[in-house]
Design an enzyme around this catalytic site. Structure first.
Site, PDB file in Angstrom:
ATOM      1  CG  ASP A 289      -5.614  -3.783   1.161  1.00  0.00           C
ATOM      2  OD1 ASP A 289      -5.133  -4.570   0.502  1.00  0.00           O
ATOM      3  OD2 ASP A 289      -5.681  -4.589   2.550  1.00  0.00           O
TER       4      ASP A 289
ATOM      5  CG  ASN B 290       2.801  -2.208   3.266  1.00  0.00           C
ATOM      6  OD1 ASN B 290       3.089  -0.114   2.738  1.00  0.00           O
ATOM      7  ND2 ASN B 290       2.056  -2.757   3.769  1.00  0.00           N
TER       8      ASN B 290
ATOM      9  CB  THR C 107      -1.025  -0.131   1.184  1.00  0.00           C
ATOM     10  OG1 THR C 107      -1.867  -0.936   1.113  1.00  0.00           O
ATOM     11  CG2 THR C 107      -1.654   1.104   1.484  1.00  0.00           C
TER      12      THR C 107
ATOM     13  CG  ASP D  94      -3.080  -0.104  -3.391  1.00  0.00           C
ATOM     14  OD1 ASP D  94      -4.424  -0.474  -3.010  1.00  0.00           O
ATOM     15  OD2 ASP D  94      -2.775   0.349  -1.519  1.00  0.00           O
TER      16      ASP D  94
HETATM   17  P1  AMP Z   1      -1.456  -3.158   3.160  1.00  0.00           P
HETATM   18  O1  AMP Z   1      -2.409  -4.496   3.035  1.00  0.00           O
HETATM   19  O2  AMP Z   1      -0.877  -4.261   4.458  1.00  0.00           O
HETATM   20  O3  AMP Z   1      -0.226  -3.176   2.616  1.00  0.00           O
HETATM   21  O4  AMP Z   1      -2.102  -1.417   4.158  1.00  0.00           O
HETATM   22  C1  AMP Z   1      -2.754  -1.418   3.781  1.00  0.00           C
HETATM   23  C2  AMP Z   1      -3.667  -0.483   5.140  1.00  0.00           C
HETATM   24  O5  AMP Z   1      -2.941   0.399   4.890  1.00  0.00           O
HETATM   25  C3  AMP Z   1      -5.640   0.123   4.516  1.00  0.00           C
HETATM   26  O6  AMP Z   1      -5.336  -1.070   5.859  1.00  0.00           O
HETATM   27  C4  AMP Z   1      -5.355   0.837   5.750  1.00  0.00           C
HETATM   28  O7  AMP Z   1      -5.810   1.391   6.892  1.00  0.00           O
HETATM   29  C5  AMP Z   1      -3.911   0.892   6.025  1.00  0.00           C
HETATM   30  N1  AMP Z   1      -3.134   2.734   5.520  1.00  0.00           N
HETATM   31  C6  AMP Z   1      -3.683   3.437   4.127  1.00  0.00           C
HETATM   32  N2  AMP Z   1      -3.283   4.869   4.076  1.00  0.00           N
HETATM   33  C7  AMP Z   1      -3.033   5.192   5.388  1.00  0.00           C
HETATM   34  C8  AMP Z   1      -2.230   6.004   6.234  1.00  0.00           C
HETATM   35  N3  AMP Z   1      -2.530   7.310   5.420  1.00  0.00           N
HETATM   36  N4  AMP Z   1      -1.777   6.231   6.963  1.00  0.00           N
HETATM   37  C9  AMP Z   1      -1.741   4.747   7.953  1.00  0.00           C
HETATM   38  N5  AMP Z   1      -2.725   3.658   7.560  1.00  0.00           N
HETATM   39  C10 AMP Z   1      -3.111   3.909   6.219  1.00  0.00           C
HETATM   40 ZN    ZN Z   2      -3.324  -1.604  -0.766  1.00  0.00          ZN
HETATM   41 ZN    ZN Z   3      -3.686  -4.764   2.114  1.00  0.00          ZN
END
Ligand code: AMP
Ligand code: ZN
Ligand code: ZN
Length: 421
Positions: free
Chosen positions: A203, A103, A82, A250
């Site tokens: 997601d 990440n 993300t 993304d």
């Molecule tokens: P991932 O699936 O681990 O790549 O990350 C996805 C998560 O990122 C989502 O569930 C969101 O809650 C989190 N996320 C998205 N934008 C933000 C942000 N600006 N600050 C903190 N968390 C975020």
């Molecule tokens: Zn994502």
């Molecule tokens: Zn994710």
């Protein structure tokens, strides 16, 4: 540049680049913003895989896309997670050129770990390099508002968009939309021409239930309903004819299971490494004395058919554009599609792990490709592009807003087939 015929773009673009390289002073004189430039609404639905877009799963959006442009897919940056992907879209730079290489990141100069749940680091400008689109806009007198976007909560280059919100996943969907419609139509000095929107629920359901579950279908219908609501609200605000809506995601999603796991502790003593990123891409720093041993063990396993690829920092394929930053970790293990990197301990304490879906895999897998749909006055109806890399989106946004771009890795010509003349 919004009113220049497409065929003349390449020439004008090269000319602008030439002028920019002549003298920094000339940059300001190149052009005033085109008076015909439109507003832009950039929307991301996290984890919207390219092939989720269909008449069955997203009927409204599918029909809407026919009125504008769509792509076979938006190819994410590596890793297909993300944070690196949202930021790469915002700055038009590959991770090795923008600093947000994962990440989870370790920076030895800052002596600090970046994690997406660590507010202090997420809001710290040191992590973010390049110029996000909202800064490009604000620097040229165009106001921007971000209803969430990675990077928008930090004062990158010492500045922020006119309107911005600290990330709060509990803000209701419709409130997010209502807020940006208001920013776009306030009729005051604070009205914006660029707004962003972000939603994470698709997601979340993809992770929890996998790509084909009824819960994921329901999340897609929620996306569909939100797009309908958004388009109706744009219409009521009188914004339809002057707003280009660019919908992206993304990365995609891939089903995972307990039958496809790699236990990292079979290959190394986890106590002796600094683990940075987890699964399906494990990144780590390892003391020089132990590094060769770990690498050789993993490489031998890979050559004997283990379902992963291991790379030392300097070996990461150039096409991944993630090896030239000082933050690039010593060692990267990329699981084959559908496999999870884990530990014996994690498996024994979580009998249902892993299940559902995940992403992060090599961007060349179609399952990691994200969605791209663009509707509005500057897009040719029923137009279509092959899959393209998401770092180009910045060039498109700059063009739609009639701005001069900051240095970036993208190419506006990517969009030649979908921009209206
Ligand atoms: P991932 O699936 O681990 O790549 O990350 C996805 C998560 O990122 C989502 O569930 C969101 O809650 C989190 N996320 C998205 N934008 C933000 C942000 N600006 N600050 C903190 N968390 C975020
Ligand atoms: Zn994502
Ligand atoms: Zn994710």
């Amino acid at each position: 540049m919004a009113s220049i015929p497409l065929k003349a773009h390449k020439l004008v673009f090269s000319l602008v680049l030439l002028l920019m390289s002549c003298s920094p002073l000339m940059q300001q004189d190149i052009q005033d913003r085109d008076s015909k430039a439109k507003k832009v609404l950039l929307i991301s639905f996290d984890g919207f895989r390219a092939d989720y877009l269909s008449a069955e799963r997203t009927p409204y959006l599918y029909a809407l896309a026919q009125k504008g442009a769509k792509s076979e897919g938006l190819i994410p940056v590596f890793p297909s997670k993300t944070f690196p992907n949202h930021y790469a879209i915002a700055v038009g730079l590959h991770p090795e050129n923008n600093g947000l290489i994962g990440n989870s990141i370790y920076d030895s100069t800052l002596a600090q770990m970046y994690r997406i749940g660590d507010r202090e680091q997420v809001e710290r400008a040191d992590w973010y390099e390049g110029e996000p689109i909202w800064n490009t806009a604000e620097k040229q007198g165009v106001r921007a508002g971000t209803m969430f976007w990675v990077g928008s909560e930090a004062p990158v280059q010492g500045m922020r968009p006119t309107h911005w919100k600290r990330y709060d996943g509990s803000v209701p969907d419709s409130a997010r939309i209502d807020t940006v419609i208001q920013w776009l139509s306030m009729g005051t000095d604070l009205e914006v021409d660029l707004a962003t929107l972000y939603f994470s629920f698709l997601d979340s359901q993809g992770h929890r239930y996998g790509t084909d579950a009824p819960e994921t279908d329901a999340a897609l219908l929620r996306v569909d309903g939100l797009m309908k609501y958004l388009m109706e609200e744009l219409e009521s605000a009188g914004l339809t004819n002057q707003t280009n809506v660019v919908l992206v995601s993304d990365h995609g999603m891939q089903n995972i299971s307990r039958d496809r796991v790699i236990t990292l502790d079979s290959y190394m003593d986890l106590e002796k490494v600094l683990m940075i990123g987890g699964s399906p891409v494990a990144t780590m720093n390892i003391e020089a004395v132990y590094r060769a041993e770990v690498y050789n063990t993993l490489k031998n396993a890979q050559e004997e058919g283990a379902p992963f690829q291991v790379f030392l920092k300097e070996e990461l394929p150039e096409r991944l554009h993630n090896s030239k930053h000082p933050r690039t970790p010593d060692l990267t293990i990329i699981a084959d599609l559908g496999y999870s990197l884990t530990t014996t301990q994690q498996l024994s304490s979580n009998p249902n792990y892993p299940s559902g879906g995940n992403h992060g895999y090599d961007p060349q897998h179609a399952e990691m490709h994200a969605v791209f749909v663009a509707i509005g006055p500057d897009f040719a109806p029923n137009s279509h592009l092959e899959a393209f890399e998401s770092i180009h989106v910045y060039s498109l946004l700059v063009h739609l807003l009639g701005l001069n771009p900051a240095p970036n890795d993208g190419d506006l010509m990517t969009f030649e087939g979908i921009l209206s003349e």
